[in-house]
Design a protein around this motif. Structure first.
Motif, PDB file in Angstrom:
ATOM      1  N   CYS A 147     -82.215  14.541  23.942  1.00  0.00           N
ATOM      2  CA  CYS A 147     -81.546  14.032  22.753  1.00  0.00           C
ATOM      3  C   CYS A 147     -80.416  14.996  22.400  1.00  0.00           C
ATOM      4  CB  CYS A 147     -82.506  13.821  21.601  1.00  0.00           C
ATOM      5  SG  CYS A 147     -83.584  15.187  21.274  1.00  0.00           S
ATOM      6  N   VAL A 148     -79.467  14.478  21.660  1.00  0.00           N
ATOM      7  CA  VAL A 148     -78.270  15.248  21.321  1.00  0.00           C
ATOM      8  C   VAL A 148     -78.020  15.167  19.817  1.00  0.00           C
ATOM      9  CG1 VAL A 148     -77.193  14.916  23.593  1.00  0.00           C
ATOM     10  CG2 VAL A 148     -76.761  13.257  21.783  1.00  0.00           C
ATOM     11  N   VAL A 149     -77.106  15.966  19.353  1.00  0.00           N
ATOM     12  CA  VAL A 149     -76.765  15.974  17.934  1.00  0.00           C
ATOM     13  C   VAL A 149     -76.344  14.570  17.502  1.00  0.00           C
ATOM     14  CG1 VAL A 149     -75.139  16.900  16.219  1.00  0.00           C
ATOM     15  CG2 VAL A 149     -76.120  18.416  17.972  1.00  0.00           C
ATOM     16  N   GLY A 150     -76.901  14.129  16.387  1.00  0.00           N
ATOM     17  CA  GLY A 150     -76.576  12.795  15.879  1.00  0.00           C
ATOM     18  C   GLY A 150     -77.615  11.755  16.232  1.00  0.00           C
ATOM     19  N   ASP A 151     -78.497  12.067  17.165  1.00  0.00           N
ATOM     20  CA  ASP A 151     -79.537  11.103  17.544  1.00  0.00           C
ATOM     21  C   ASP A 151     -80.563  10.942  16.424  1.00  0.00           C
ATOM     22  OD1 ASP A 151     -78.560  10.445  20.014  1.00  0.00           O
ATOM     23  OD2 ASP A 151     -79.917  11.755  21.147  1.00  0.00           O
ATOM     24  N   PHE A 205     -79.907  27.797  21.793  1.00  0.00           N
ATOM     25  CA  PHE A 205     -80.269  28.451  23.063  1.00  0.00           C
ATOM     26  C   PHE A 205     -80.613  27.465  24.183  1.00  0.00           C
ATOM     27  CE2 PHE A 205     -83.779  28.591  19.971  1.00  0.00           C
ATOM     28  CZ  PHE A 205     -84.656  27.710  20.581  1.00  0.00           C
ATOM     29  N   THR A 206     -80.403  26.182  23.941  1.00  0.00           N
ATOM     30  CA  THR A 206     -80.694  25.213  25.004  1.00  0.00           C
ATOM     31  C   THR A 206     -79.540  24.240  25.185  1.00  0.00           C
ATOM     32  OG1 THR A 206     -82.225  23.482  25.770  1.00  0.00           O
ATOM     33  CG2 THR A 206     -81.904  23.654  23.402  1.00  0.00           C
ATOM     34  N   ASN A 207     -79.441  23.698  26.388  1.00  0.00           N
ATOM     35  CA  ASN A 207     -78.505  22.608  26.649  1.00  0.00           C
ATOM     36  C   ASN A 207     -79.249  21.372  27.097  1.00  0.00           C
ATOM     37  OD1 ASN A 207     -75.912  23.883  26.167  1.00  0.00           O
ATOM     38  ND2 ASN A 207     -76.462  25.201  27.903  1.00  0.00           N
ATOM     39  N   SER A 208     -80.578  21.416  26.958  1.00  0.00           N
ATOM     40  CA  SER A 208     -81.385  20.281  27.378  1.00  0.00           C
ATOM     41  C   SER A 208     -82.606  20.161  26.469  1.00  0.00           C
ATOM     42  CB  SER A 208     -81.820  20.458  28.840  1.00  0.00           C
ATOM     43  OG  SER A 208     -82.596  19.356  29.248  1.00  0.00           O
ATOM     44  N   LEU A 209     -82.343  19.634  25.286  1.00  0.00           N
ATOM     45  CA  LEU A 209     -83.419  19.457  24.310  1.00  0.00           C
ATOM     46  C   LEU A 209     -84.146  18.146  24.608  1.00  0.00           C
ATOM     47  CD1 LEU A 209     -84.838  20.310  21.646  1.00  0.00           C
ATOM     48  CD2 LEU A 209     -83.111  18.925  20.454  1.00  0.00           C
ATOM     49  N   HIS A 210     -85.442  18.234  24.912  1.00  0.00           N
ATOM     50  CA  HIS A 210     -86.238  17.044  25.199  1.00  0.00           C
ATOM     51  C   HIS A 210     -87.191  16.736  24.061  1.00  0.00           C
ATOM     52  CE1 HIS A 210     -86.238  16.112  29.798  1.00  0.00           C
ATOM     53  NE2 HIS A 210     -85.018  16.348  29.367  1.00  0.00           N
ATOM     54  N   TYR A 211     -87.364  15.451  23.784  1.00  0.00           N
ATOM     55  CA  TYR A 211     -88.433  15.006  22.867  1.00  0.00           C
ATOM     56  C   TYR A 211     -89.663  14.714  23.700  1.00  0.00           C
ATOM     57  CZ  TYR A 211     -86.509  10.679  24.679  1.00  0.00           C
ATOM     58  OH  TYR A 211     -86.036   9.719  25.528  1.00  0.00           O
ATOM     59  N   GLU A 212     -90.831  14.953  23.117  1.00  0.00           N
ATOM     60  CA  GLU A 212     -92.108  14.510  23.694  1.00  0.00           C
ATOM     61  C   GLU A 212     -92.903  13.938  22.533  1.00  0.00           C
ATOM     62  OE1 GLU A 212     -94.234  17.616  25.745  1.00  0.00           O
ATOM     63  OE2 GLU A 212     -92.652  17.891  27.248  1.00  0.00           O
ATOM     64  N   ALA A 213     -93.047  12.637  22.483  1.00  0.00           N
ATOM     65  CA  ALA A 213     -93.811  11.991  21.412  1.00  0.00           C
ATOM     66  C   ALA A 213     -95.299  12.072  21.742  1.00  0.00           C
ATOM     67  CB  ALA A 213     -93.387  10.531  21.275  1.00  0.00           C
ATOM     68  N   LYS A 257     -90.902  26.333  24.045  1.00  0.00           N
ATOM     69  CA  LYS A 257     -91.803  25.385  23.386  1.00  0.00           C
ATOM     70  C   LYS A 257     -92.187  25.751  21.952  1.00  0.00           C
ATOM     71  CE  LYS A 257     -93.677  22.242  26.409  1.00  0.00           C
ATOM     72  NZ  LYS A 257     -93.719  20.788  26.072  1.00  0.00           N
ATOM     73  N   ALA A 258     -92.142  27.046  21.617  1.00  0.00           N
ATOM     74  CA  ALA A 258     -92.813  27.477  20.377  1.00  0.00           C
ATOM     75  C   ALA A 258     -91.860  27.952  19.293  1.00  0.00           C
ATOM     76  CB  ALA A 258     -93.824  28.581  20.718  1.00  0.00           C
ATOM     77  N   TRP A 259     -90.577  27.654  19.468  1.00  0.00           N
ATOM     78  CA  TRP A 259     -89.560  28.103  18.512  1.00  0.00           C
ATOM     79  C   TRP A 259     -89.678  27.393  17.155  1.00  0.00           C
ATOM     80  CZ3 TRP A 259     -86.545  23.547  18.370  1.00  0.00           C
ATOM     81  CH2 TRP A 259     -86.592  22.759  19.521  1.00  0.00           C
ATOM     82  N   ILE A 310    -104.578  11.755  11.514  1.00  0.00           N
ATOM     83  CA  ILE A 310    -103.876  11.548  12.788  1.00  0.00           C
ATOM     84  C   ILE A 310    -102.467  11.054  12.498  1.00  0.00           C
ATOM     85  CG2 ILE A 310    -104.731   9.149  13.009  1.00  0.00           C
ATOM     86  CD1 ILE A 310    -105.007   9.722  16.055  1.00  0.00           C
ATOM     87  N   THR A 311    -101.560  11.378  13.378  1.00  0.00           N
ATOM     88  CA  THR A 311    -100.208  10.850  13.245  1.00  0.00           C
ATOM     89  C   THR A 311     -99.529  10.921  14.618  1.00  0.00           C
ATOM     90  OG1 THR A 311     -98.176  10.930  11.924  1.00  0.00           O
ATOM     91  CG2 THR A 311     -99.072  13.053  12.612  1.00  0.00           C
ATOM     92  N   VAL A 312     -98.253  10.579  14.619  1.00  0.00           N
ATOM     93  CA  VAL A 312     -97.430  10.766  15.815  1.00  0.00           C
ATOM     94  C   VAL A 312     -96.470  11.900  15.498  1.00  0.00           C
ATOM     95  CG1 VAL A 312     -95.751   9.674  17.381  1.00  0.00           C
ATOM     96  CG2 VAL A 312     -97.629   8.330  16.411  1.00  0.00           C
ATOM     97  N   GLY A 313     -96.207  12.727  16.476  1.00  0.00           N
ATOM     98  CA  GLY A 313     -95.288  13.839  16.266  1.00  0.00           C
ATOM     99  C   GLY A 313     -94.449  14.078  17.502  1.00  0.00           C
ATOM    100  N   ILE A 314     -93.625  15.103  17.416  1.00  0.00           N
ATOM    101  CA  ILE A 314     -92.784  15.470  18.573  1.00  0.00           C
ATOM    102  C   ILE A 314     -93.034  16.932  18.937  1.00  0.00           C
ATOM    103  CG2 ILE A 314     -90.447  15.615  19.527  1.00  0.00           C
ATOM    104  CD1 ILE A 314     -89.490  13.768  17.333  1.00  0.00           C
ATOM    105  N   ASP A 315     -93.296  17.138  20.204  1.00  0.00           N
ATOM    106  CA  ASP A 315     -93.355  18.488  20.772  1.00  0.00           C
ATOM    107  C   ASP A 315     -91.979  18.705  21.410  1.00  0.00           C
ATOM    108  OD1 ASP A 315     -93.774  20.715  22.405  1.00  0.00           O
ATOM    109  OD2 ASP A 315     -95.013  19.625  23.851  1.00  0.00           O
ATOM    110  N   PHE A 316     -91.041  19.239  20.604  1.00  0.00           N
ATOM    111  CA  PHE A 316     -89.693  19.478  21.141  1.00  0.00           C
ATOM    112  C   PHE A 316     -89.734  20.592  22.180  1.00  0.00           C
ATOM    113  CE2 PHE A 316     -87.724  17.379  17.333  1.00  0.00           C
ATOM    114  CZ  PHE A 316     -86.867  16.549  18.033  1.00  0.00           C
TER     115      PHE A 316
END
Ligand code: ZN
Length: 203
Positions: A182-186, A47-55, A106-108, A80-86
């Motif tokens: 980011c895109v498929v394969g990243d 459902f998106t064409n602009s998937l962003h990572y947020e570390a 944000k919440a999918w 604690i850790t590092v994660g991604i809020d896609f």
């Protein structure tokens, strides 16, 4: 289990998305189903064409609480850790423009990634924490906890005025500048200081 996220917690990131600097933490939630489970593949959502990572630095709540005062807040997380809020940035931009809620952006399912959990030691909190994320081997985001507008303690104190904190809840503490597509394969790799805490391929 609930997943809390802080929006706009780094000045440079608020600026890159043309947002104002908040006076109070911006909080949103993701449901339990948003957490990517271990050994589950991450697929680019249709459902998106602009998937962003947020570390982001992510905290794991270790104590139930409500109205937690700031000076006691550090006792309420022990991992604690590092994660991604896609984020589906195209959807988010559209929803924001229309003053609508963010959940679809944000919440999918699987939009929250948490790396390997590290035990929080008192020493760890005495100095700023560095973290970063690499996209296909190149560092694209670099953050330091000292740059957060609201500290871990301030975030916990604020959240707990509105929501009960429960053991196992996660808190994504906001992303520094450098978010991007980011895109498929990243391949995305997260680092807590120099320790690699996750490695994820976008399928
Ligand atoms: Zn975020």
């Amino acid at each position: 289990m609930k997943i809390f996220c802080v929006g706009r917690n780094y000045i440079e990131h608020a600026k890159e998305l043309n947002n104002d600097i908040p006076e109070e933490p911006v909080i949103f939630l993701k449901p339990k189903s948003a957490l990517l489970q271990q050994h589950v593949q991450f697929y680019y959502p249709e459902f998106t064409n602009s998937l962003h990572y947020e570390a982001e630095l992510v905290l794991r709540v270790s104590k139930n609480g409500k109205y937690v005062p700031e000076h006691l807040a550090s006792k309420y997380f022990n991992a604690i850790t590092v994660g991604i809020d896609f984020t589906a940035r195209d959807l988010q931009t559209e929803l924001k423009k229309n003053g609508l809620p963010w959940e679809k952006a944000k919440a999918w399912d699987n939009s929250a990634v948490a790396g390997e959990w590290l035990e929080v030691t008192p020493d760890m909190l005495k100095k700023p924490i560095n973290f970063s994320m690499a996209l296909n081997g190149e560092i694209v985001q670099k953050g330091i906890s000292a740059d957060m507008i609201f500290s871990f303690e301030q975030i916990i104190a604020n959240i707990s005025q509105y929501f009960a904190l429960n053991i196992g809840d996660l808190i994504f503490t906001g992303t520094p500048a450098g978010v991007g597509e980011c895109v498929v394969g990243d391949e995305l790799s997260g680092y807590f200081e120099s320790r690699k805490v996750f490695n994820l391929e976008v399928k």
